[in-house]
Scaffold this active site. Structure first.
Site: not given
Length: 248
Positions: A102-103
């Site tokens: 994820d970011y």
């Protein structure tokens, strides 16, 4: 000489199974002639086209990246944000990430241009172990951690059994550092697992992928995998897959 579907997969066009579908559907040409039969082998000098576009036959490359937070696990981003391939801007091969982080998640991410290898590692039955370290809000009880270890119901189904280990507790700040080992790769899975037992993840890092670690690397740094490491990863995935097939 290599099987045509393997060449297409290695070029990163599609998985081997999808490549077989493209061949059967008449979407593939070798030296200008349509090929619709599986099992055809091609040499490096043969011209292969998929949907009328020649594929670039690159030598396979394999990299490990210590992905920082605030970076997209993709080859491009329509919002102009930094992507993981930006760290390999000087590389001539067109690499892509194996799976994603994820970011807001940092840690170990693999990248390659070998589609077959990527699909082997990502296939659920091959159960590649991934170790995450999460800083969570609140202090999880033993009972709640047991729920994660047995498998917990999420909106997309029950998770496979996980391993948990509490690394530290801050009673004053009411936070805990927990190590979680899983072999699945669902979207935002670790965050959702902790959320399901009532603990939001404040910070998340993937520390290990199979036997690979981040030793010697800082965020944003990467290195090429050794041929032996690539061989080990392939062997581990196949061995896990075979064990699962025998159980099934």
């Amino acid at each position: 000489m290599e099987r045509l579907q393997k060449v297409i997969a290695r070029a990163g066009i599609a998985s081997r199974r999808k490549a077989e579908e493209l061949i059967i559907a008449g979407k593939v040409k070798v030296n200008g002639k349509m090929v619709t039969e599986l099992g055809v082998k091609v040499s490096p000098s043969d011209r292969v086209e998929v949907n009328e576009i020649p594929i670039e036959r690159e030598e396979p490359v394999y990299f490990l990246l210590y992905k920082p937070r605030g970076v997209i696990s993709s080859v491009s981003d329509d919002k102009g944000r930094k992507v993981v391939t930006d760290f390999f801007a000087d590389l001539k091969e067109r690499i892509f990430p194996i799976g994603r982080l994820d970011y807001d998640t940092s840690g170990l991410l693999l990248l390659t241009n070998d589609g077959e290898f990527a699909n082997l590692l990502m296939h659920p039955k091959n159960e590649i172990e991934k170790v995450y370290v999460a800083k969570v809000k609140g202090i999880p009880s033993k009972e709640n951690l047991k729920k994660l270890e047995k498998g917990i119901q999420l909106e997309d189904g029950k998770t496979a059994p996980a391993k948990t280990k509490v690394l530290s507790i801050d009673k004053k700040k009411q936070t805990a550092i927990v190590e979680l080992t899983i072999h699945e790769g669902r979207n935002r899975q670790v965050r959702r697992m902790f959320s399901a037992i009532g603990h939001d993840v404040l910070k998340l890092k993937r520390e290990r992928y199979a036997f690979l670690t981040l030793t010697g690397l800082r965020a944003g740094e990467g290195r090429e995998l050794t041929p032996h490491e690539v061989k080990q990863l392939r062997a581990a995935a196949l061995e896990n897959g075979n064990k699962k097939s025998k159980k099934g």
